[in-house]
Design a protein around this motif. Structure first.
Motif, mmCIF file in Angstrom:
data_model
loop_
_atom_site.group_PDB
_atom_site.id
_atom_site.type_symbol
_atom_site.label_atom_id
_atom_site.label_comp_id
_atom_site.label_asym_id
_atom_site.label_seq_id
_atom_site.Cartn_x
_atom_site.Cartn_y
_atom_site.Cartn_z
ATOM 1 N N GLU A 131 -7.876 -38.584 25.600
ATOM 2 C CA GLU A 131 -6.427 -38.485 25.705
ATOM 3 C C GLU A 131 -5.733 -38.099 24.399
ATOM 4 O O GLU A 131 -4.680 -37.489 24.414
ATOM 5 C CB GLU A 131 -5.842 -39.835 26.162
ATOM 6 C CG GLU A 131 -6.239 -40.272 27.561
ATOM 7 C CD GLU A 131 -7.646 -40.846 27.616
ATOM 8 O OE1 GLU A 131 -8.208 -40.888 28.728
ATOM 9 O OE2 GLU A 131 -8.193 -41.240 26.549
ATOM 10 N N THR B 206 -0.820 -36.997 22.791
ATOM 11 C CA THR B 206 -1.591 -37.624 23.858
ATOM 12 C C THR B 206 -1.312 -36.899 25.170
ATOM 13 O O THR B 206 -0.203 -36.445 25.411
ATOM 14 C CB THR B 206 -1.270 -39.123 23.963
ATOM 15 O OG1 THR B 206 -2.146 -39.738 24.894
ATOM 16 C CG2 THR B 206 0.168 -39.360 24.408
ATOM 17 N N GLN B 207 -2.352 -36.797 26.000
ATOM 18 C CA GLN B 207 -2.192 -36.148 27.309
ATOM 19 C C GLN B 207 -2.797 -37.051 28.379
ATOM 20 O O GLN B 207 -3.803 -37.732 28.141
ATOM 21 C CB GLN B 207 -2.816 -34.744 27.315
ATOM 22 C CG GLN B 207 -4.252 -34.662 26.834
ATOM 23 C CD GLN B 207 -5.306 -34.738 27.898
ATOM 24 O OE1 GLN B 207 -5.011 -34.736 29.110
ATOM 25 N NE2 GLN B 207 -6.562 -34.784 27.478
ATOM 26 N N ASP B 208 -2.167 -37.012 29.566
ATOM 27 C CA ASP B 208 -2.591 -37.891 30.648
ATOM 28 C C ASP B 208 -3.166 -37.114 31.815
ATOM 29 O O ASP B 208 -3.145 -37.583 32.956
ATOM 30 C CB ASP B 208 -1.423 -38.782 31.093
ATOM 31 C CG ASP B 208 -0.251 -37.982 31.645
ATOM 32 O OD1 ASP B 208 0.747 -38.612 32.049
ATOM 33 O OD2 ASP B 208 -0.318 -36.735 31.672
ATOM 34 N N ASN C 159 -6.336 -35.763 31.753
ATOM 35 C CA ASN C 159 -7.791 -35.805 31.646
ATOM 36 C C ASN C 159 -8.371 -34.437 31.259
ATOM 37 O O ASN C 159 -9.487 -34.094 31.666
ATOM 38 C CB ASN C 159 -8.433 -36.308 32.944
ATOM 39 C CG ASN C 159 -9.831 -36.848 32.719
ATOM 40 O OD1 ASN C 159 -10.133 -37.431 31.678
ATOM 41 N ND2 ASN C 159 -10.699 -36.643 33.692
ATOM 42 N N ASN D 171 4.501 -37.972 35.914
ATOM 43 C CA ASN D 171 3.402 -37.360 35.161
ATOM 44 C C ASN D 171 3.931 -36.863 33.818
ATOM 45 O O ASN D 171 4.693 -35.912 33.755
ATOM 46 C CB ASN D 171 2.813 -36.208 35.973
ATOM 47 C CG ASN D 171 1.544 -35.683 35.329
ATOM 48 O OD1 ASN D 171 1.219 -36.049 34.195
ATOM 49 N ND2 ASN D 171 0.828 -34.841 36.026
#
Lengths: 111, 115
Positions: free
Chosen positions: A72, A24-26, A28, A1
């Motif tokens: 994202e 950017t983020q994963d 959500n 993650n």
């Protein structure tokens, strides 16, 4: 993650150049933020977004622009770099009811 | 509007000694309170948070903080520090309708633990 990823980690710019700091983020997360950190000043909010297509100014927005076309990504744009923008920039993200998660920062020097 | 004041910019302490990092805040509305830690060349990591309920909050790495509404304070404590606790610590608040809202940070306290 991976969490919140910022690129680049370091950059040197000349006065008047432009650049985009990527975030950017994963996870959500719907909320995303950009802060700058200066010695002895803590972190100051530059811009934030509560969802794709929605952005708003924070405490120190002058000289910066943002966009949020996807959940994202939340890039920060410097159009005409000035020495006063030498700083460490942090991106963060969160759900509305959870604390913010931070990236490792981008160290930017403008000479 | 909210504001946060961290009363000490630097706190030197010897290993295994207790430490207190002081934080005062001001706000006209209810707030959520946070302590974050920043190790060198890294981002901020959440230590602990106060939302409501018990005024004594326990966090990671043996830290705890006490919310005092009458004093508008949220001081961070650890009974015995380690070299690895050397870092910068930030107190932060957000206005009270959600945890994920905009954060107002204090100026930071640099904790230096010496052997």
């Amino acid at each position: 993650n991976a969490g919140v990823t910022q690129t680049p980690k370091f950059r040197i710019l000349k006065i008047g150049q432009s650049m985009t700091l990527q975030c950017t983020q994963d996870m959500n997360h719907n909320y995303m933020y950009w802060y700058r950190q200066d010695p002895g000043m803590g972190l100051k909010l530059i811009y934030y977004s509560v969802g794709a297509g929605i952005t708003d100014k924070g405490e120190v927005p002058n000289g910066y622009n943002v966009s949020r076309s996807t959940t994202e990504d939340f890039p920060l744009r410097l159009e005409l770099a000035a020495p006063s923008q030498t700083s460490v920039y942090f991106c963060a993200s969160s759900y509305v009811d959870q604390p913010q998660h931070f990236g490792d920062g981008t160290r930017l020097s403008i000479l | 509007a909210q504001s946060v004041t961290q009363l000490d910019s630097q706190v030197p302490v010897f290993e295994e000694a207790p430490v207190e990092l002081r934080c005062n805040y001001s706000s006209s509305v209810s707030v959520y309170l946070f302590w974050y830690v920043q190790y060198p060349n890294q981002g901020l990591q959440l230590l602990l948070k106060y939302l409501s309920g018990s005024t004594l909050v326990k966090g990671i790495n043996g830290f705890e903080a006490e919310f005092n509404k009458s004093q508008t304070s949220f001081h961070l404590r650890k009974p015995s520090v380690h070299i690895s606790d050397t870092a910068e610590y930030f107190c932060a608040v957000t206005a009270g309708d959600n945890q994920g809202g905009k954060l107002i940070f204090g100026q930071g306290t640099e904790l230096s633990v010496k052997p």
